[in-house]
Structures are given as C-alpha cells and as structure tokens.
Design an enzyme around this catalytic site. Structure first.
Site, PDB file in Angstrom:
ATOM      1  N   LYS A  15       1.210  -1.029  -0.132  1.00 25.44           N
ATOM      2  CA  LYS A  15      -0.212  -0.115   0.225  1.00 25.44           C
ATOM      3  C   LYS A  15       0.811   1.123   0.100  1.00 25.44           C
ATOM      4  O   LYS A  15       0.389   2.083  -0.472  1.00 25.44           O
ATOM      5  CB  LYS A  15      -0.836   0.253   1.021  1.00 25.44           C
ATOM      6  CG  LYS A  15      -1.313  -1.492   1.441  1.00 25.44           C
ATOM      7  CD  LYS A  15      -2.620  -1.470   0.541  1.00 25.44           C
ATOM      8  CE  LYS A  15      -4.009  -2.352   0.660  1.00 25.44           C
ATOM      9  NZ  LYS A  15      -3.071  -4.084   0.984  1.00 25.44           N
ATOM     10  N   LYS A  21      -7.857   0.961   3.883  1.00 14.57           N
ATOM     11  CA  LYS A  21      -7.190  -0.395   3.700  1.00 14.57           C
ATOM     12  C   LYS A  21      -6.060  -0.606   4.609  1.00 14.57           C
ATOM     13  O   LYS A  21      -5.714   0.501   5.468  1.00 14.57           O
ATOM     14  CB  LYS A  21      -6.334  -0.609   2.314  1.00 14.57           C
ATOM     15  CG  LYS A  21      -7.390   0.079   0.998  1.00 14.57           C
ATOM     16  CD  LYS A  21      -6.350  -0.086   0.041  1.00 14.57           C
ATOM     17  CE  LYS A  21      -7.080   0.429  -1.531  1.00 14.57           C
ATOM     18  NZ  LYS A  21      -6.328   0.838  -2.439  1.00 14.57           N
ATOM     19  N   ARG A  32      -4.826  -5.123 -13.923  1.00 14.93           N
ATOM     20  CA  ARG A  32      -4.269  -5.517 -13.020  1.00 14.93           C
ATOM     21  C   ARG A  32      -2.900  -6.018 -14.086  1.00 14.93           C
ATOM     22  O   ARG A  32      -3.247  -6.485 -15.171  1.00 14.93           O
ATOM     23  CB  ARG A  32      -4.052  -7.634 -12.112  1.00 14.93           C
ATOM     24  CG  ARG A  32      -2.578  -8.101 -11.884  1.00 14.93           C
ATOM     25  CD  ARG A  32      -1.660  -7.518 -10.916  1.00 14.93           C
ATOM     26  NE  ARG A  32      -2.038  -7.260 -10.011  1.00 14.93           N
ATOM     27  CZ  ARG A  32      -1.897  -7.889  -8.344  1.00 14.93           C
ATOM     28  NH1 ARG A  32      -2.080  -8.744  -9.328  1.00 14.93           N
ATOM     29  NH2 ARG A  32      -2.849  -7.526  -7.387  1.00 14.93           N
ATOM     30  N   ARG A  65     -10.195  -7.066 -14.184  1.00 14.17           N
ATOM     31  CA  ARG A  65     -11.032  -7.875 -12.846  1.00 14.17           C
ATOM     32  C   ARG A  65     -11.896  -7.362 -12.013  1.00 14.17           C
ATOM     33  O   ARG A  65     -11.991  -5.708 -11.796  1.00 14.17           O
ATOM     34  CB  ARG A  65      -9.824  -8.338 -11.379  1.00 14.17           C
ATOM     35  CG  ARG A  65      -8.792  -8.931 -11.226  1.00 14.17           C
ATOM     36  CD  ARG A  65      -8.013  -8.132 -11.046  1.00 14.17           C
ATOM     37  NE  ARG A  65      -7.602  -7.285 -10.021  1.00 14.17           N
ATOM     38  CZ  ARG A  65      -6.775  -7.378  -9.366  1.00 14.17           C
ATOM     39  NH1 ARG A  65      -6.072  -7.561  -8.554  1.00 14.17           N
ATOM     40  NH2 ARG A  65      -6.365  -6.199  -9.035  1.00 14.17           N
ATOM     41  N   ARG A  92     -15.155  -5.217  -4.269  1.00  5.83           N
ATOM     42  CA  ARG A  92     -13.721  -4.871  -4.169  1.00  5.83           C
ATOM     43  C   ARG A  92     -13.032  -5.781  -5.361  1.00  5.83           C
ATOM     44  O   ARG A  92     -14.727  -6.874  -5.794  1.00  5.83           O
ATOM     45  CB  ARG A  92     -13.341  -5.910  -3.045  1.00  5.83           C
ATOM     46  CG  ARG A  92     -13.334  -5.275  -1.874  1.00  5.83           C
ATOM     47  CD  ARG A  92     -13.669  -5.695  -0.315  1.00  5.83           C
ATOM     48  NE  ARG A  92     -14.662  -6.894  -0.569  1.00  5.83           N
ATOM     49  CZ  ARG A  92     -14.589  -7.741   1.020  1.00  5.83           C
ATOM     50  NH1 ARG A  92     -13.300  -7.972   1.762  1.00  5.83           N
ATOM     51  NH2 ARG A  92     -15.274  -8.509   0.919  1.00  5.83           N
ATOM     52  N   ASP A 127      -2.591  -2.171  -9.603  1.00  6.02           N
ATOM     53  CA  ASP A 127      -3.017  -2.201 -10.139  1.00  6.02           C
ATOM     54  C   ASP A 127      -3.657  -0.404 -10.017  1.00  6.02           C
ATOM     55  O   ASP A 127      -3.193   0.378  -9.229  1.00  6.02           O
ATOM     56  CB  ASP A 127      -4.104  -2.732  -8.657  1.00  6.02           C
ATOM     57  CG  ASP A 127      -3.624  -4.370  -8.159  1.00  6.02           C
ATOM     58  OD1 ASP A 127      -3.405  -5.104  -8.868  1.00  6.02           O
ATOM     59  OD2 ASP A 127      -3.925  -5.026  -6.832  1.00  6.02           O
ATOM     60  N   GLU A 165      -2.020   0.033  -6.207  1.00  3.62           N
ATOM     61  CA  GLU A 165      -1.062  -0.405  -5.240  1.00  3.62           C
ATOM     62  C   GLU A 165      -0.152  -1.447  -6.332  1.00  3.62           C
ATOM     63  O   GLU A 165      -0.529  -1.251  -7.231  1.00  3.62           O
ATOM     64  CB  GLU A 165      -1.145  -1.728  -4.542  1.00  3.62           C
ATOM     65  CG  GLU A 165      -2.866  -1.419  -3.207  1.00  3.62           C
ATOM     66  CD  GLU A 165      -3.359  -2.497  -2.920  1.00  3.62           C
ATOM     67  OE1 GLU A 165      -3.119  -3.757  -3.285  1.00  3.62           O
ATOM     68  OE2 GLU A 165      -4.614  -2.837  -2.081  1.00  3.62           O
ATOM     69  N   ASN A 201       2.264  -3.784  -5.969  1.00  2.60           N
ATOM     70  CA  ASN A 201       2.524  -6.083  -5.601  1.00  2.60           C
ATOM     71  C   ASN A 201       4.027  -5.967  -5.778  1.00  2.60           C
ATOM     72  O   ASN A 201       3.778  -6.038  -7.272  1.00  2.60           O
ATOM     73  CB  ASN A 201       1.267  -6.381  -5.919  1.00  2.60           C
ATOM     74  CG  ASN A 201      -0.113  -6.038  -5.609  1.00  2.60           C
ATOM     75  OD1 ASN A 201      -0.906  -6.265  -4.737  1.00  2.60           O
ATOM     76  ND2 ASN A 201      -0.842  -5.531  -6.077  1.00  2.60           N
TER      77      ASN A 201
END
Length: 307
Positions: free
Chosen positions: A120, A155, A205, A219, A227, A267, A275, A277
């Site tokens: 994050k 979050k 993503r 997504r 979400r 993302d 984000e 990742n």
C-alpha cells in the site's frame, strides 16, 4: 542452471491458478533445475547462507525429491514467492536471503525492497498518480478526510487480496467507531483513499517485468461488492492498456528497475494507481488464458537475458 523458489507449502498451491507454479514450470521448460523450500528452510552458518531444499519436477504437478542441505550459492537465482502477510517470519527470511545476495546470488525480488515497499505505502512514491490518499491512525484526521472526499475506501496496510477493505460514505453513522476499530484505538495507521466509482468497470492488474508491462487483465467485482480481487469472487476479463495506463507504467519503470523489483503487479482503477504488489504478484495464469500468450515462458526468458 538451478533456480530456488521460496514458497508456501506445495500442498497449498493450485497449479492451474498459481503464478509461482507457472514460473516453476516455465523454468523447467527452459532446462533449469527447479528446487523449492519454505522460509523455515533458510539458514545462516556464520556468514554463509544455506537452505534445506527439495528438487521437484513440475510438468505433471508435482514430483518431489528427497530434501537436501545446500549452500544458497549453489543457485543461480532465488525467487522469493512467499505470499503475504509480511510478518516477522517473512522479514527474517529476507535478511537470510541478503546473506546469499552479498555472495552474488540473484534474488527476485530484491530482499531490501521487499521490506521497504509495503504494497500500500510503496505506491505513495507516485502519489500524483493516485486518488486522494491519507495514511494515518488518528481518528479525527481520518474522519475529516472522509467528509472532505464524500466517499472513501479504507485499507489495512498489511492486508492482501482485498481482505478487510471497506467502502464508507462520509455520512455513515458510527464512522468514528469504525475508525477506532480499524486503527486498533489509534495504534495502527490505515490507508484511506477517495472512492473511485470507475471500479464498477474493473480494476486492472498490470504485470511488469524489469519495469515494463508484459500483460494485463481487467478484474470486475462480483454483484453487490466493490472489491474486484479474484480471491473474493472478481471476474477476470481480457483487456488492453490505455495511454494513461501505459504512462503510469512508464512513470514507474526507472524506480522499479533501480530497486531490483524485477516482477511486479500494479493495480489501476479509472486511470489511477492503487497498489504496487511486489511480494508475490499474481495474474500470470489469467493473462495466459485470456490473452493466449505464454507469459511465464516470456518472463523466464527475459530473466535469462538479464543474468
């Protein structure tokens, strides 16, 4: 050539969906010996790093050999693919991997960056690409920010897969009480961001290798949820990258490269970075299926070209 994959236990891995399985199988197709261990197998003997590891054959998931004790310098590359949470065991594993890194072993992703780039907080390096964001633990500041934004997403900083992410309107009754709960009575910071209504159209993503985009999926949230995480019922769709999304990737490229973040998943919602990742990015299988490209093989080939 030998590659070591530091993973969760093999019995927890679904080879039809798991990105680590995809990378392991691609490595084997490239005539690379594949070995596996869990973080508990890592050791340091003085200033030398060792591991209790097992050779595997992955073509018909999975054939496991007898465990052996080996120095980490036996391996040309080590993939740190342990899933979050980034807890004490994870952090200690990165320190042990650094012992091997000092001896010249390539670690993906770089251990010090795995510690520094919270998934994050790491995105805050590129705050201008994000929705309005506040990271704080004090309830008053968080509540004021929520009221300024009108609607927000909260979050937990240590969450994964969308777990614990909450959408809240500024006039929600009990907002302060909810914030007290999420911050553990102002002990822990959380991330609060302005809600992006474009999430109904999907959360992209985007997978990056050495800072460059190599594949993406969109997504979409399941009905009744905002979400879009696949683990929470989101649906993956084929997609193309917009000019804005390509620009976001370009903005990230140099810093990802300079920090040894070879394989990353970002993302993006409505043209805004959400984000970054870095611990164990997912999405390879979905990209391969939806876009009809051998992505895992391409990632291994790019790695071999850069060693």
């Amino acid at each position: 050539m030998k590659h070591l994959f530091v993973l969760d236990p093999l019995e927890q891995i679904n080879p039809s969906k798991d990105s680590s399985a995809a990378l392991m199988q691609a490595a084997e197709r490239a005539s690379i010996e594949v070995w596996v261990c869990t973080p508990s197998g890592l050791q340091a003997r003085g200033n030398k790093a060792w591991v209790v590891t097992t050779p595997v054959k992955t073509e018909r998931w999975i054939t496991v050999g007898a465990p052996e004790s080996r120095p980490l310098t036996d391996f040309d590359c080590i993939w740190m693919r342990k899933d979050p949470p980034v807890d004490e065991a994870f952090l200690y594993a990165t320190h042990l991997l650094e012992v091997a890194e000092r001896e010249g072993v390539k670690i993906l992703n770089k251990p010090s960056s795995l510690r520094a780039w919270n998934e994050k907080l790491g995105a805050l390096r590129f705050a201008k690409l994000m929705a309005p964001t506040l990271v704080a633990s004090r309830v008053l500041e968080l509540a004021n920010f929520a009221r300024e934004q009108g609607e927000v997403v909260i979050k937990p900083l240590g969450g994964k897969g969308g777990q614990g992410v909450i959408r809240v309107a500024n006039n929600a009754p009990g907002l302060e009480a909810l914030l007290e709960l999420m911050t553990d009575q102002e002990r822990l910071p959380v991330m609060m961001q302005g809600f992006l209504p474009e999430v109904v159209d999907g959360d992209k993503r985007i997978l990056l290798v050495n800072g460059k985009p190599v594949g993406a999926i969109n997504r979409k949230p399941k009905p009744g949820d905002f979400r879009s995480n696949l683990a929470l019922g989101g649906k993956a769709e084929a997609t193309e990258l917009s000019n804005r999304e390509l620009e976001i990737c370009t903005q990230l490229e140099v810093e990802l490269q300079s920090n040894g973040l070879f394989f990353v998943g970002i993302d993006v919602i409505g043209g805004m970075l959400s984000e970054i990742n870095v611990t164990s990015p997912t999405g390879i299988r979905e990209v391969e299926h939806l876009m009809s490209i051998p992505l895992a093989d391409q990632i291994i080939n790019q790695l071999l070209d850069n060693i």
